[in-house]
Design an enzyme around this catalytic site. Structure first.
Site, PDB file in Angstrom:
ATOM      1  N   ARG A  91     -11.622   0.089 -14.210  1.00  0.00           N
ATOM      2  CA  ARG A  91     -11.028   0.045 -12.870  1.00  0.00           C
ATOM      3  C   ARG A  91     -10.667   1.441 -12.372  1.00  0.00           C
ATOM      4  NH1 ARG A  91      -5.970  -3.908 -13.425  1.00  0.00           N
ATOM      5  NH2 ARG A  91      -6.361  -4.181 -11.188  1.00  0.00           N
ATOM      6  N   MET A 102     -13.002   2.585  -3.697  1.00  0.00           N
ATOM      7  CA  MET A 102     -13.426   2.997  -5.019  1.00  0.00           C
ATOM      8  C   MET A 102     -13.971   1.786  -5.760  1.00  0.00           C
ATOM      9  SD  MET A 102     -12.386   6.221  -4.957  1.00  0.00           S
ATOM     10  CE  MET A 102     -12.277   6.599  -6.672  1.00  0.00           C
ATOM     11  N   HIS A 451      -7.598  15.674  25.929  1.00  0.00           N
ATOM     12  CA  HIS A 451      -6.495  15.890  26.865  1.00  0.00           C
ATOM     13  C   HIS A 451      -5.766  14.586  27.168  1.00  0.00           C
ATOM     14  CE1 HIS A 451      -4.725  16.300  30.926  1.00  0.00           C
ATOM     15  NE2 HIS A 451      -4.368  17.494  30.457  1.00  0.00           N
ATOM     16  N   CYS A 855      12.763  23.019  22.634  1.00  0.00           N
ATOM     17  CA  CYS A 855      12.508  22.065  23.706  1.00  0.00           C
ATOM     18  C   CYS A 855      11.019  21.817  23.913  1.00  0.00           C
ATOM     19  CB  CYS A 855      13.155  22.523  25.001  1.00  0.00           C
ATOM     20  SG  CYS A 855      12.502  24.087  25.606  1.00  0.00           S
ATOM     21  N   TYR A 875      19.890  21.943  17.664  1.00  0.00           N
ATOM     22  CA  TYR A 875      19.429  20.681  18.229  1.00  0.00           C
ATOM     23  C   TYR A 875      17.930  20.720  18.485  1.00  0.00           C
ATOM     24  CZ  TYR A 875      19.211  23.034  22.764  1.00  0.00           C
ATOM     25  OH  TYR A 875      18.886  23.886  23.781  1.00  0.00           O
TER      26      TYR A 875
HETATM   27  P1  ADP Z   1      -9.175  -2.863  -6.423  1.00  0.00           P
HETATM   28  O1  ADP Z   1      -8.504  -1.580  -6.593  1.00  0.00           O
HETATM   29  O2  ADP Z   1     -10.324  -2.852  -5.504  1.00  0.00           O
HETATM   30  O3  ADP Z   1      -8.202  -3.984  -6.204  1.00  0.00           O
HETATM   31  P2  ADP Z   1      -9.176  -3.645  -9.170  1.00  0.00           P
HETATM   32  O4  ADP Z   1      -9.369  -2.603 -10.212  1.00  0.00           O
HETATM   33  O5  ADP Z   1      -7.782  -4.060  -8.952  1.00  0.00           O
HETATM   34  O6  ADP Z   1      -9.854  -3.168  -7.844  1.00  0.00           O
HETATM   35  O7  ADP Z   1     -10.068  -4.878  -9.644  1.00  0.00           O
HETATM   36  C1  ADP Z   1     -10.725  -5.799  -8.803  1.00  0.00           C
HETATM   37  C2  ADP Z   1     -10.322  -7.222  -9.179  1.00  0.00           C
HETATM   38  O8  ADP Z   1     -10.576  -7.485 -10.535  1.00  0.00           O
HETATM   39  C3  ADP Z   1      -8.838  -7.440  -8.989  1.00  0.00           C
HETATM   40  O9  ADP Z   1      -8.633  -8.701  -8.428  1.00  0.00           O
HETATM   41  C4  ADP Z   1      -8.287  -7.400 -10.365  1.00  0.00           C
HETATM   42  O10 ADP Z   1      -7.135  -8.156 -10.498  1.00  0.00           O
HETATM   43  C5  ADP Z   1      -9.436  -7.944 -11.186  1.00  0.00           C
HETATM   44  N1  ADP Z   1      -9.388  -7.406 -12.553  1.00  0.00           N
HETATM   45  C6  ADP Z   1      -9.370  -6.118 -12.890  1.00  0.00           C
HETATM   46  N2  ADP Z   1      -9.270  -5.963 -14.217  1.00  0.00           N
HETATM   47  C7  ADP Z   1      -9.230  -7.207 -14.740  1.00  0.00           C
HETATM   48  C8  ADP Z   1      -9.111  -7.708 -16.067  1.00  0.00           C
HETATM   49  N3  ADP Z   1      -8.997  -6.907 -17.104  1.00  0.00           N
HETATM   50  N4  ADP Z   1      -9.102  -9.034 -16.224  1.00  0.00           N
HETATM   51  C9  ADP Z   1      -9.201  -9.851 -15.154  1.00  0.00           C
HETATM   52  N5  ADP Z   1      -9.320  -9.451 -13.890  1.00  0.00           N
HETATM   53  C10 ADP Z   1      -9.320  -8.125 -13.670  1.00  0.00           C
HETATM   54 MG    MG Z   2      -6.609  -4.280  -7.193  1.00  0.00          MG
END
Ligand code: ADP
Ligand code: MG
Ligand code: MG
Length: 896
Positions: A91, A102, A451, A855, A875
């Site tokens: 993640r 991301m 503008h 001002c 002020y």
């Molecule tokens: P975003 O930042 O786009 O929310 P996430 O990293 O939170 O992305 O992940 C996308 C989805 O996957 C989220 O709903 C998250 O809860 C789920 N998720 C991420 N890691 C796990 C995990 N280890 N087990 C189950 N679900 C996960």
């Molecule tokens: Mg998330």
């Protein structure tokens, strides 16, 4: 040894720089004892090394191996073990949340062998293949850059073949076949087979997350949100929990309070038999979170408890992701949740009442920008028709009025009591009067620093700019919209400056209760009040009790001054006198310029004097008991004279006709033309204006001062406590001030002798030229107060004229990062700010009780207000509508 990998248990919420927001909060939840699937975080530092060198730090792979081994030990399973595989998610998570920008990959560790192991140990074939198809798709799109459609098309085909529209309608065999199709897509699109080695999947996914930092959409988002480009993202590797294991499993999101209104309660969505990404993807309809109570009361209660724990711990609204696997709740993410402006105020006060935060902290939780949003009227969303077009939301608000296509028409119709929307291709400085007269401005060209946008924001007018689908036909006095719609002059238009939407016709608006409260129409404890108004009232009262900066308003009329006062202004910091020379009085200004004798000049001034006095009476009365800083005439004279070209044409035509009856007019116009030519300047901004004008035209400033003295004497005779301050504009040298103060003092002495009452009005100067700032010590010998004119000071310090440059190249400058925001919006602390520091320091050394204010438009800008607080100004003065914002931000600046 630098550690690029941290176990969740080693981190904490204050390590967002290093672990990213998601990683820091996963660590925090872990240490709070909440049920978080274990894992580790690869630091932003590792990402920065990768982004700057193109290769990962050499130690990284080894450190990941070590943490992975530890994870496997704790879980008693190995990553991708064919018999009983450990699966992980990879993640992304940067310091600042960048929603949807991301990447994340779930179910890493599955391959053709381990999928069977997963099916065996879970006893659920369908679940195993469902997870595998998810992995191949997410990996394919995120890591290998394959388009989503390639997978979606295959999924749709599978659903069609099965006669279902729902992914739950697909069985184990269907999903297994789908995996084969997906793998073929991968091979075809990426030229390589889907990687079967789990460690290699992990490695590739980590790299993809690093790379996603520089994806175009992420770059655009950061630019928009002013997020630095070099922070990098962290990567979280976390043991998978499965919401897709049947009806007793699922995923959801939750808020501890309503992020729209701030109301406490259970807000969120839940989706049974689904993985997290399904909830936001909208593949099936989610259930309101409250339904979970019925489906799985035990998990529901546990969730509520965790939500309460988190809110107490973070002392703020939390936004949560969770998954339930076979009736067991897992917490997957939390963060302090985003909220609307209204919710921010309401929640801050609720938390204050709950004893979770103190009043200072509550004040820190709200911003002037949020307060400003609460002050604009809104369209009633339920009553809005289809949009005509959409442009940029340049200045918030909801405005309805008759379409007009030039400023003169706007002014004329507004004067007749009509509401108008000024529609232009783009505006220029000549449109100022039209913008002021209009409810709102709509342009088909130009961006947020055009503008129209800048001026409208400054004036609190609604503005939608750059609505490129609209074609403004000035000659035809109409506007062409998509779909063949033509809007002719006088037809009603509605524009929403908060969304950028343009509507045909009138859309009902809902007045902002916050403004009704400021205007005194709504008492915070009264029956019409609501929680939001009470919250605004309470937090502003606290800001007032804490702030050191005074707040005044820029007001030129009694009406403006009165409103400013209701909004909490403690005086007028800038009363401009130029508008007092327009309209019918122009004729006297022309006489003044044409005067060839003292007697003629004095006679023109004598006509202006009582009218000026009446202007001052109105404003001094409205601000009785409080200071009113009156600026003597500032703009160049030719602004009050006819336009050079118009006049030239007029004279030429009259000469041709040579009617004897027109002789006298012609003579006068010829004289006027030669005066206009004489006064014509290439660069009026740097020409004969301000104190220079006062010195060049004897008696002009004297007349203004006499008017101030008489207005004051008249009011004081009535028992009204009038407190004028006299301010000299555009001083660059102490000698200029010295000469003019001499004239002013003489007039004041004469008036005192005449009325028998001495007027003790302080005389001060604007500091709006670099030379004034650099010689402030000398100027302070002759000035009781300074007021920074930061608009001119910015122009003269940078050497650019605002009207010319904002439309021309500012967006390019913003793109290039030459300045992060326009220096006309937020004070340029480094350059212009340095001059301010010098002037404050040297001025106060010479005159310790020197009263100092600002001002310029910056007086209503939150970031600038913090700067002025830090510089120890007395002020800030801003437009009446910004006064509450300035009060709030001055309070916030004081508590740090
Ligand atoms: P975003 O930042 O786009 O929310 P996430 O990293 O939170 O992305 O992940 C996308 C989805 O996957 C989220 O709903 C998250 O809860 C789920 N998720 C991420 N890691 C796990 C995990 N280890 N087990 C189950 N679900 C996960
Ligand atoms: Mg998330
Ligand atoms: Mg100025």
């Amino acid at each position: 040894m630098s550690s690029y990998v941290w176990a969740f248990a080693e981190g904490g919420k204050d390590l967002k720089d290093l672990l990213g927001g998601k990683g820091a909060n996963l660590a925090e939840m872990t240490n709070l004892g909440l049920p978080v699937p274990p894992g580790f975080t690869i630091t932003t530092e590792a990402c920065r090394v990768y982004l700057s060198t193109g290769t990962q730090p050499p130690e990284l792979a080894g450190q990941i191996d070590e943490h992975l081994a530890e994870l496997e030990r704790v879980m008693g399973r190995r990553l991708g073990d064919p018999a009983d595989p450990l699966l992980v998610s990879v993640r992304s998570g940067a310091k600042f949340s960048m929603p949807g920008m991301m990447e994340t990959v779930l179910d890493i560790g599955l391959n053709d062998d381990s999928v069977r192991g997963l099916a065996r140990v879970s006893g659920d074939e369908r679940f195993a293949w469902d997870s595998y198809r998810r992995l191949v798709q997410m990996f394919g799109t995120t890591v290998l850059g394959i388009a989503d459609e390639d997978f979606d098309d295959a999924l749709d085909a599978a659903k069609r073949a099965r006669g279902t529209t729902d992914d739950l309608g697909l069985g184990a065999a269907d999903l297994r076949a789908l995996v084969d199709t997906y793998k073929a897509v991968v091979a075809r699109r990426s030229g390589a087979e889907f990687p079967q080695d789990p460690r290699r999947q992990l490695e590739m996914a980590v790299r993809a997350v690093f790379d996603s930092w520089n994806a175009p959409r992420a770059i655009t988002y950061r630019r928009q949100e002013h997020i630095p480009t070099d922070l990098g993202t962290a990567v979280n590797v976390q043991v998978m929990v499965y919401g897709n294991r049947g009806a007793d499993s699922g995923s959801g999101v939750a808020f501890t309070r309503d992020p729209a209104t701030g109301e406490p309660g259970v807000y969120g969505d839940y989706l049974a038999n689904a993985q997290g990404e399904d909830v936001v993807a909208g593949i099936r309809n989610t259930l309101p979170l409250a339904e979970l109570e019925r489906l799985d009361p035990t998990s529901y209660r546990a969730l509520l408890q965790n939500m309460a724990t988190l809110e107490r711990h973070y002392r703020d609204l939390c936004d949560i992701e969770f998954t339930i696997e076979h009736g067991r709740l897992w917490m997957l993410q939390t963060r302090v949740g985003k909220r609307t402006a209204a919710a921010a105020f309401v929640i801050a006060c609720q938390l204050l009442d709950d004893g979770l935060i103190d009043a200072d902290e509550a004040l820190r939780r709200v911003t002037g920008a949020q307060l400003a949003q609460l002050m604009f009227p809104r369209f009633d969303a339920d009553a809005a028709p289809k949009t005509l077009a959409t442009g940029m939301n340049a200045s918030p608000g909801a405005a309805t009025g008759a379409a007009v296509f030039d400023s003169a028409t706007a002014v004329a119709r507004a004067a007749a009591g009509e509401r108008v929307i000024l529609v232009r291709r783009e505006t220029n400085p000549d449109d100022l009067a039209g913008i002021i007269a209009a409810q709102g401005v709509l342009t088909s060209r130009g961006g947020r620093t055009s503008h129209a946008a800048v001026v409208a924001r400054g004036l609190g007018r609604t503005c939608v700019c750059g609505a490129e689908d609209l074609e403004v036909d000035l000659a035809g006095r109409r506007m062409l919209a998509p779909g063949g719609v033509t809007v002719v002059e006088g037809e009603l238009l509605s524009i929403d400056g908060t969304t950028g939407e343009v509507f045909l016709g009138e859309v009902p608006v809902v007045a902002s209760p916050v403004v009704r409260y400021f205007d005194g129409e709504l008492h915070p404890e009264g029956p019409d009040s609501d929680e939001l108004v009470r919250a605004v009232h309470r937090l502003l009262a606290h800001a007032d009790s804490r702030r050191r900066l005074g707040v005044r308003a820029n007001a030129d009329t009694g009406q403006d001054a009165a409103r400013a006062r209701r909004f909490g202004a403690e005086g007028v910091g800038l009363c401009r006198t130029e508008h007092m020379f327009l309209g019918a009085r122009r004729e006297q200004v022309e006489r003044l310029v044409l005067a060839d004798s003292d007697a003629e000049r004095e006679s023109a001034l004598a006509v202006l004097l009582p009218e000026q006095r009446d202007d001052f009476v109105m404003i001094l009365r409205a601000m009785a008991g409080r200071p009113v800083t009156i600026r003597l005439l500032d703009p160049p004279l030719h602004e009050f004279l006819p336009d050079l070209t118009d006049l030239t044409v007029r004279v030429a035509l009259a000469e041709q006709r040579a009617e004897p009856a027109e002789r006298a007019t012609l003579e006068r116009d010829r004289a006027l033309l030669s005066a206009v030519r004489r006064l014509h300047e290439q660069n009026p901004m740097l020409g004969l204006r301000g104190v220079r004008l006062g010195l060049a035209i004897p008696g002009l400033f004297g007349m203004q001062v006499r008017a101030i003295a008489r207005a004051t004497a008249e009011l004081r005779a009535e028992g009204v406590d009038a407190r004028p301050e006299i301010m000299v504009p555009l001083v660059g040298a102490v000698q200029e001030l010295d000469s003019i103060v001499e004239e002013i003092s003489a007039v004041l002495a004469e008036e005192a002798a005449r009325t028998g009452v001495a007027l003790d009005a302080p005389i001060g100067t604007m500091i709006e030229l670099p030379r004034a700032a650099l010689t402030a010590g000398r100027i302070a010998q002759h000035a009781r107060f300074f007021s920074f004119g930061t608009n001119d000071l910015t122009q003269t310090t940078w050497g650019f004229s605002r009207d010319d440059v904002e439309g021309a190249f500012f967006s390019r400058y913003l793109d290039l990062g030459i300045f992060p925001t326009s220096p006309f919006e937020t004070i340029d602390a480094e350059g212009v700010g340095r001059l301010i520091r010098i002037a404050v320091g040297e001025g106060r050394t010479v005159r310790p009780d020197l009263h100092i204010g600002i001002c310029g438009e910056h007086g209503g800008d939150p970031a600038s207000i913090h700067f002025f607080h830090d510089q120890d100004l007395d002020y800030v003065s801003c437009s009446p509508f910004r006064v509450p914002v300035a009060r709030l931000e001055a309070g916030r600046a004081a508590i740090g």
